[in-house]
Design a protein around this motif. Structure first.
Motif, short mmCIF file in Angstrom:
data_model
loop_
_atom_site.label_atom_id
_atom_site.label_comp_id
_atom_site.label_asym_id
_atom_site.label_seq_id
_atom_site.Cartn_x
_atom_site.Cartn_y
_atom_site.Cartn_z
N ASN A 24 0.80 -1.23 0.00
CA ASN A 24 0.00 0.00 0.00
C ASN A 24 0.83 1.27 0.00
O ASN A 24 0.68 2.15 0.85
N VAL A 75 -0.87 -6.72 6.93
CA VAL A 75 -2.18 -6.55 6.31
C VAL A 75 -3.20 -6.92 7.38
O VAL A 75 -3.00 -7.85 8.17
N ASP A 117 -8.80 -8.17 6.19
CA ASP A 117 -8.67 -8.02 4.75
C ASP A 117 -9.45 -9.12 4.06
O ASP A 117 -9.39 -10.30 4.45
N PRO A 132 -6.07 -0.46 -7.59
CA PRO A 132 -5.35 0.22 -6.51
C PRO A 132 -4.87 1.58 -6.99
O PRO A 132 -4.66 1.81 -8.18
N GLY A 143 -9.71 -5.12 0.02
CA GLY A 143 -9.37 -4.31 1.19
C GLY A 143 -10.03 -4.77 2.47
O GLY A 143 -10.62 -5.85 2.55
N LYS A 196 -10.46 1.22 0.44
CA LYS A 196 -9.55 1.15 -0.69
C LYS A 196 -8.98 -0.26 -0.83
O LYS A 196 -8.84 -0.99 0.15
N THR A 224 -6.30 -3.30 -1.20
CA THR A 224 -4.98 -3.60 -0.66
C THR A 224 -4.09 -4.03 -1.82
O THR A 224 -4.48 -4.87 -2.63
N LEU A 225 -2.90 -3.46 -1.90
CA LEU A 225 -1.94 -3.79 -2.95
C LEU A 225 -0.64 -4.27 -2.32
O LEU A 225 -0.02 -3.54 -1.54
#
Length: 287
Positions: free
Chosen positions: A8, A19, A23, A65, A96, A112, A114-115
């Motif tokens: 992120n 994370v 999630d 993302p 997310g 948003k 999650t990356l």
């Protein structure tokens, strides 16, 4: 030495990466992923992988993302920071965390995606011993969900399939549905008969492999005959050759299916030539 990973917007030592337990990739397997190979410090088939990622996100009505447009630079930076010459980069996007568990999708205006990206260092990736010895596979019933064309993180059954193969002293499993082969647990499947390459046509039944697309393009450019249609295990056992393709294995021959030798029981010339062409062209086109 600890790897540097991306979470992120931040490059972090892997020990510090976190994370949320809420999630949705953890709770619901509500995420998609891509894996790209690195050869000579260059990223292979990047544009194809990102196009498929965008398609997967669209099919699941999942937001891109925020850093989507910067993904190439993030990949390159991870290669640099982790000093990867040959290896892989894994990218995962989830819907997310809304801070609790719920079957209903969270409001994308409030939650948003999650990356996460991380690397695997794999010296000798292009010189796999399996390219010379070939793989042994078993066949198992395909019990996955119906949208295999979306590259989701729902990988439990493929993992079970690989373990079934390992328990039988084999390398992998080919999945069978309605009497015909769909694909391997983490790869696309092919046979060769009388000089013709045969592989399952694109549909929701199989993953639209990026390496598959490249290999078939190179095969046609080399004047090889390609037919996209289903085939049975019995057809495969009677084939002259068999092989698989994936981003992490490139092209690997299959020499045995359910205990039956394929062709001579040794890797065949067409799989070897396709691997050679793929590696040569991919090294030239890496970014």
């Amino acid at each position: 030495m600890s790897r540097t990973v991306y979470v992120n917007g931040e490059y972090l030592p892997e020990e510090e990466a976190k994370v949320s337990i809420f999630d949705r990739s953890f709770l619901m397997a509500d995420g998609v992923y891509e894996v790209t190979s690195v050869l000579g410090g260059k990223i292979i088939d990047f544009s194809g992988h990102i196009a498929r990622l965008e398609r997967s996100l669209g099919e699941l009505d999942m937001q891109k993302p925020a850093a989507f447009d910067d993904l190439l630079e993030i990949h390159r930076e991870l290669v640099r920071l982790n000093e990867i010459d040959e290896g892989m980069i894994y990218l995962q996007v989830s819907r997310g965390s809304a801070g609790d568990r719920d079957f209903v999708f969270p409001d994308p205006e409030k939650v948003k995606p999650t990356l996460v990206l991380f690397t695997q260092n794999k010296p000798g990736l292009a010189d796999s011993p399996a390219a010379k010895t070939g793989l042994k596979v078993i066949s198992i019933e395909d019990m996955r969900w119906a949208r295999r064309d979306i590259k989701t993180v729902q990988l439990l059954y493929p993992s079970m399939g690989k373990m079934m193969a390992k328990k039988q002293g084999c390398d992998d499993a080919w999945l069978v549905e309605d009497g015909v082969v769909t694909e391997g647990t983490s790869n696309n499947a092919y046979i060769v008969k009388n000089g013709t390459i045969i592989t399952r046509e694109l549909s929701t039944h199989i993953l639209h492999g990026i390496t598959r697309a490249a290999v078939l393009r190179f095969a046609r450019e080399a004047q090889m005959t390609v037919v996209e249609r289903p085939f049975t295990i019995e057809e495969a056992q009677d084939a002259d050759e068999a092989f698989i393709t994936s981003a992490s294995t490139f092209v690997l021959p299959v020499v045995e299916i359910d205990g039956a030798a394929i062709g001579t029981g040794a890797p065949g010339p067409m799989a070897a030539r396709l691997r050679e062409i793929y590696l040569e062209e991919s090294r030239k086109a890496g970014v």
